[in-house]
Design a protein around this motif. Structure first.
Motif, PDB file in Angstrom:
ATOM      1  N   GLY A 146       0.819  -1.209   0.000  1.00 17.11           N
ATOM      2  CA  GLY A 146       0.000   0.000   0.000  1.00 17.11           C
ATOM      3  C   GLY A 146       0.854   1.260   0.000  1.00 17.11           C
ATOM      4  O   GLY A 146       0.552   2.238  -0.688  1.00 17.11           O
ATOM      5  N   GLN A 147       1.944   1.224   0.771  1.00 15.42           N
ATOM      6  CA  GLN A 147       2.841   2.393   0.808  1.00 15.42           C
ATOM      7  C   GLN A 147       3.529   2.588  -0.549  1.00 15.42           C
ATOM      8  O   GLN A 147       3.672   3.713  -1.023  1.00 15.42           O
ATOM      9  N   ARG A 148       3.925   1.477  -1.161  1.00 11.72           N
ATOM     10  CA  ARG A 148       4.561   1.589  -2.488  1.00 11.72           C
ATOM     11  C   ARG A 148       3.600   2.221  -3.491  1.00 11.72           C
ATOM     12  O   ARG A 148       3.993   3.086  -4.275  1.00 11.72           O
ATOM     13  N   GLN A 149       2.319   1.790  -3.449  1.00 13.05           N
ATOM     14  CA  GLN A 149       1.366   2.351  -4.405  1.00 13.05           C
ATOM     15  C   GLN A 149       1.064   3.810  -4.096  1.00 13.05           C
ATOM     16  O   GLN A 149       0.820   4.605  -4.997  1.00 13.05           O
ATOM     17  N   ARG A 150       1.096   4.175  -2.822  1.00 16.63           N
ATOM     18  CA  ARG A 150       0.896   5.590  -2.475  1.00 16.63           C
ATOM     19  C   ARG A 150       2.044   6.423  -3.060  1.00 16.63           C
ATOM     20  O   ARG A 150       1.826   7.518  -3.587  1.00 16.63           O
ATOM     21  N   ILE A 151       3.264   5.894  -2.959  1.00 18.91           N
ATOM     22  CA  ILE A 151       4.405   6.641  -3.498  1.00 18.91           C
ATOM     23  C   ILE A 151       4.345   6.677  -5.031  1.00 18.91           C
ATOM     24  O   ILE A 151       4.639   7.706  -5.648  1.00 18.91           O
ATOM     25  N   ALA A 152       3.917   5.569  -5.634  1.00 19.26           N
ATOM     26  CA  ALA A 152       3.779   5.563  -7.097  1.00 19.26           C
ATOM     27  C   ALA A 152       2.750   6.614  -7.530  1.00 19.26           C
ATOM     28  O   ALA A 152       2.947   7.328  -8.522  1.00 19.26           O
ATOM     29  N   LEU A 153       1.671   6.713  -6.771  1.00 15.27           N
ATOM     30  CA  LEU A 153       0.661   7.719  -7.084  1.00 15.27           C
ATOM     31  C   LEU A 153       1.225   9.133  -6.882  1.00 15.27           C
ATOM     32  O   LEU A 153       1.003  10.034  -7.696  1.00 15.27           O
ATOM     33  N   MET A 154       1.985   9.310  -5.806  1.00 13.07           N
ATOM     34  CA  MET A 154       2.625  10.615  -5.561  1.00 13.07           C
ATOM     35  C   MET A 154       3.549  10.969  -6.716  1.00 13.07           C
ATOM     36  O   MET A 154       3.586  12.116  -7.169  1.00 13.07           O
ATOM     37  N   ARG A 155       4.289   9.963  -7.198  1.00  9.60           N
ATOM     38  CA  ARG A 155       5.195  10.221  -8.327  1.00  9.60           C
ATOM     39  C   ARG A 155       4.384  10.674  -9.541  1.00  9.60           C
ATOM     40  O   ARG A 155       4.792  11.584 -10.267  1.00  9.60           O
TER      41      ARG A 155
END
Ligand code: ADP
Ligand code: MG
Length: 254
Positions: A146-155
């Motif tokens: 979930g954290q990885r996808q949040r960062i991917a979305l932030m990117r």
């Protein structure tokens, strides 16, 4: 300009695309209006990701035209298009040897943003996506899905793009995290008002995000409408089957 004369943010005009023996898209005509949220659904291999890749100029149609804001996409515009369009894929696609923050830094740094501006924008987006403050200092392998996808979305949001193209962004997450991120993404879409195209093979998820659902099969658009249209006026047996195949919880037994 009157609303009905504003050209669509993205469009495919009679687009066909073949990979070897596979007809990935066959005469696809679609237009996506600015500020709208649309879900692309369909089985695996139906051509959903190909639609996104063509709209981003990552691949080119064999036939037909891709247009952006009403103009045929030219190779000279690709860089500008990428900067204006956030793209997020299923596993996030973060670079494993870079921390979360370093992953966010790549594009802005190319554009000459200074460190202060980058950190400030990252903090703003961490708040928007509810990412814990310490996560940005960690490497992808040290983060939860979930954290990885949040960062991917932030990117994808770093440069404040006009549009977001999301290719099964929640596909690899467990049900609880997925549910939580569905809520958050919906809130973000509503709040930011961007043009959003989200690919999913889950009908309930599609309907959660978007009023307009585009159901694809074998490279063709089978139906383009709202959930109720698909349910009450299915365009073909395939639509019926696709809807029937969505499992709900069994009734409680006495
Ligand atoms: P979806 O995202 O709906 O699962 P895709 O758009 O990825 O489907 O793919 C549509 C079809 O095109 C599939 O049969 C896929 O295997 C094929 N395909 C997509 N990209 C390539 C590629 N680069 N090379 C060969 N075949 C491809
Ligand atoms: Mg795909």
């Amino acid at each position: 300009m009157a609303a009905d004369t504003v050209p669509p943010a993205f469009a495919l005009h009679e687009v066909s695309k073949r990979y070897g023996a596979v007809q990935a898209l066959e005469q696809v005509d679609l237009a996506f209006h600015r500020g709208s949220t649309t879900a692309l659904i369909g089985s695996s291999g139906s051509g959903k990701s190909t639609v996104l890749r063509l709209l981003l100029g990552l691949d080119r149609p064999d036939q037909g035209v891709v247009s952006i804001d009403g103009n045929a996409l030219q190779p000279s515009q690709l860089l500008a298009l990428r900067l204006r369009t956030g793209y997020v894929i299923q596993d996030g696609g973060l670079f494993p040897h870079l921390t979360g923050l370093e992953n966010l830094t790549l594009q802005p740094r190319q554009l000459g943003w200074d460190k202060h501006r980058i950190v400030e924008r990252a903090a703003e987006l961490a708040e928007l996506t509810h990412l814990p403050a310490d996560a940005l200092g960690r490497y992808p392998a040290e983060l939860s899905g979930g954290q990885r996808q949040r960062i991917a979305l932030m990117r994808g949001l770093m440069l404040d793009p006009d549009a977001l193209l999301l290719d099964e962004p929640l596909g690899a997450l467990d049900p609880i995290v997925r549910h939580e991120l569905q809520d958050e993404l919906k809130r973000i879409f509503d709040r930011l008002g961007k043009t959003v195209l989200i690919v999913t093979h889950d009908l309930a998820e599609a309907a959660w995000f978007a009023e307009r659902l585009i159901l694809m099969n074998e490279g063709r658009v089978i139906q383009d409408g709202q959930l109720n249209d698909l349910r009450q006026h299915p365009a073909s047996d395939f639509v019926r089957q696709f809807i029937a195949a969505q499992r709900s919880l069994p009734a409680v037994r006495a």
